[in-house]
Design a protein around this motif. Sequence first.
Motif, PDB file in Angstrom:
ATOM      1  N   ASP A 148       0.839  -1.204   0.000  1.00 17.85           N
ATOM      2  CA  ASP A 148       0.000   0.000   0.000  1.00 17.85           C
ATOM      3  C   ASP A 148       0.875   1.255   0.000  1.00 17.85           C
ATOM      4  O   ASP A 148       1.902   1.306   0.663  1.00 17.85           O
ATOM      5  N   ASP A 149       0.413   2.263  -0.722  1.00 15.06           N
ATOM      6  CA  ASP A 149       1.163   3.514  -0.793  1.00 15.06           C
ATOM      7  C   ASP A 149       1.331   4.139   0.590  1.00 15.06           C
ATOM      8  O   ASP A 149       2.326   4.810   0.855  1.00 15.06           O
ATOM      9  N   CYS A 196       3.244  11.472  -5.368  1.00 14.92           N
ATOM     10  CA  CYS A 196       3.203  12.884  -5.775  1.00 14.92           C
ATOM     11  C   CYS A 196       1.821  13.489  -5.501  1.00 14.92           C
ATOM     12  O   CYS A 196       1.725  14.646  -5.071  1.00 14.92           O
ATOM     13  N   ASP A 197       0.771  12.721  -5.741  1.00 12.67           N
ATOM     14  CA  ASP A 197      -0.586  13.202  -5.431  1.00 12.67           C
ATOM     15  C   ASP A 197      -0.681  13.571  -3.958  1.00 12.67           C
ATOM     16  O   ASP A 197      -1.202  14.623  -3.597  1.00 12.67           O
ATOM     17  N   HIS A 198      -0.161  12.700  -3.138  1.00 10.08           N
ATOM     18  CA  HIS A 198      -0.214  12.924  -1.694  1.00 10.08           C
ATOM     19  C   HIS A 198       0.547  14.205  -1.310  1.00 10.08           C
ATOM     20  O   HIS A 198       0.094  14.994  -0.485  1.00 10.08           O
ATOM     21  N   PHE A 243      10.221  19.649   1.069  1.00  9.09           N
ATOM     22  CA  PHE A 243      10.506  18.329   0.516  1.00  9.09           C
ATOM     23  C   PHE A 243      10.659  18.410  -0.998  1.00  9.09           C
ATOM     24  O   PHE A 243       9.987  19.192  -1.661  1.00  9.09           O
ATOM     25  N   GLN A 244      11.589  17.618  -1.527  1.00  7.77           N
ATOM     26  CA  GLN A 244      11.641  17.534  -2.983  1.00  7.77           C
ATOM     27  C   GLN A 244      12.023  16.138  -3.443  1.00  7.77           C
ATOM     28  O   GLN A 244      12.514  15.314  -2.676  1.00  7.77           O
ATOM     29  N   MET A 246       8.042  12.974 -16.639  1.00 12.02           N
ATOM     30  CA  MET A 246       7.987  14.093 -15.691  1.00 12.02           C
ATOM     31  C   MET A 246       6.560  14.509 -15.334  1.00 12.02           C
ATOM     32  O   MET A 246       6.357  15.255 -14.381  1.00 12.02           O
ATOM     33  N   LYS A 247       5.579  14.025 -16.113  1.00  9.84           N
ATOM     34  CA  LYS A 247       4.189  14.458 -15.878  1.00  9.84           C
ATOM     35  C   LYS A 247       3.760  14.289 -14.432  1.00  9.84           C
ATOM     36  O   LYS A 247       3.144  15.172 -13.843  1.00  9.84           O
ATOM     37  N   MET A 248       4.104  13.150 -13.859  1.00  7.97           N
ATOM     38  CA  MET A 248       3.611  12.862 -12.505  1.00  7.97           C
ATOM     39  C   MET A 248       4.169  13.825 -11.453  1.00  7.97           C
ATOM     40  O   MET A 248       3.625  13.940 -10.373  1.00  7.97           O
TER      41      MET A 248
END
Lengths: 340, 293
Positions: free
Chosen positions: B31-32, B62-64, B75-76, B137-139
């Motif tokens: 699980d993520d 990335c959504d999170h 953060f990066q 890179m889209k995400m």
Amino acid sequence: MTDRKVKIAIIGLGKMGISHLAILNAHPALEVVGVCDTSGIVMEALKQHSAFECFADYKKMVDKVRPEAVLIATPTKLHFEMARFALERGLHVFMEKPFTLNMSQGEELVRLAEARNLVTQVGYHNRFIGVFNEVKRLVDLGALGDVYHFVAESYGPVVTRKKEDTWRSNPSEGGGCLLDYTSHVVDLLQFVLGRVDKVDGSTLKKIYSSSVEDAVYSTLHLDSGISGFLSVNWSDETYRKMSTQLTIIGMSGKLVADAQEMKVYFKTAPAIAGYEKGWNVKYITDLTPGVDFYLRGEEYSAQIDYFARCIQNRNAHGISTFRSALETDRVLNLLRTYPQ
Amino acid sequence: MERILFGDNQFFAVNHLSDEKSRAQAVRFKDDSAIIKVLDTAIDCDINTFMCTTHDRIANICDHIRRNPNQYANFQIYPCMPYAHKYANAVTELGIMGTLKEYMPSSNLLGTLAKGGLAVFKKDFISIMEILVDTEMKMFKGVRTDVIFIQNVITDLILGLGMYDFFRAFSDYVKKKYNAEAGFITMNLPMLHQALEKVGVENPIICASINKVGFRMTGGVELYERTLREKQMRVIAMQVFAAGAIPPKEALEYVCNLPHISSILFGASSRSHIEQNRDLINQYWKKDEAVLV
């Protein structure tokens, strides 16, 4: 051994071919004198962005650049004709696996090469993996006692859903799990434990593919009397990439090995340095010699390095010759023709 | 770059020693939320850069991050592209042309479709490379990415083929399009540095295996040490524990004492491991010696 560079040309620039080309080109003892493929897109990329001399016709390439050796990484159905052409011109040949599509073709290539004392090699890279070489060493030393059973397995995620057909799904062109995955496992098994005599209860199972098998299951009987199981499935998405494992059980111990690690259990203290009674674990980091250039795994560079050294030393009796690959083809043939 | 970068192998069942451990990791990070929990622990330990492959599941991470901007303000992510097995398995099945067809964007943006189709048709490989970079890179849209890496399998393939102009083109493109620096992951550091020098990629960011036992250090420990001493570059040391073959203390002491090491990359799944490595690095790598870039 001499230091002169060996002139080599490559035919076929698919996934394996491109990777081979990078390794050949980075190798200090080799000089790539020509590259050949019929695919527009790859050749165009090389023409625009590399210094290689490019050809679409392998015969013209060989006549023009006069290599001492060729590496053939084309679809399997083309292997025979290309290798025969090269051998007849006295060239050493490295060929991607599997060797050929039928035994008589393979036998003819072996005869041609041996008559001319040419160096041949087939890309069964498991023979160049440090862990599997240690497995072979332990077996040869008799460390496991009388071996009575083995399990040879390979799993990976190549075909995990129904899809349109490619040459990989055409059995007459060399596609299918039998030729692609099973060839590696059978070759490794014969390298470590010896010749397979007959097969029993073989199943070639279609899972997602319509015209080729996605899995191969069988019982194998070796000349030595040892028998064991073969289990290969290229439609298993629980694996990130191809993963090959050997389990060997003998009267004095048991061994489980993949390309990364070997676990070996001895009933009593063995007379082999570095091993003790009970479980022993050895890792790739202990068992892998360094290479001059790394791409995807030490074994890919190690096998090319070995081929180059065999040519320099004119050693036609290497460890993955056409003759040993023909033995692998023979077993694949037994599996293929077993009544389903 | 920060001194410590957090890696992702443990999340995606990559274990260089053991397929069995890989499977155990695959189960643990099914699980993520399990991944996010470990990332949050790393952040809590003052590690704010996550260097990860462009695996499909990173899109969820990335959504999170985008949903919780305050929590991830410092953060990066350093993306490493491509996720090679995705393409390798596709090439085995579909061939090179088939794979390009499958992965060149076709459904979402009309503009990209036209550009992609045209690039393939015209055999314009620099443009194909740029489109593939954009696809990967889209995400990361809206997520900070100061350095964008090429994975070692591609770096080393280009290196072996001698097609060095792609390194330069990649470097120029990520600067122009993403205002990012290019990074190169490799198993052949000395050879790569020479190649980058030839095409004018100066003071490059190179991520390579660097460890006391010479595991995956092509050409050997001595050549690596000499290259690090004599050449100008910013190096991220990875596989410093040689996949577990060297005890942490010994491993980190060695790496921290080498010149031109900007950062150390490691992955870990538990707070105790993360803290242990962080503390060792800080101990051996005194502040005034740190190469901050």
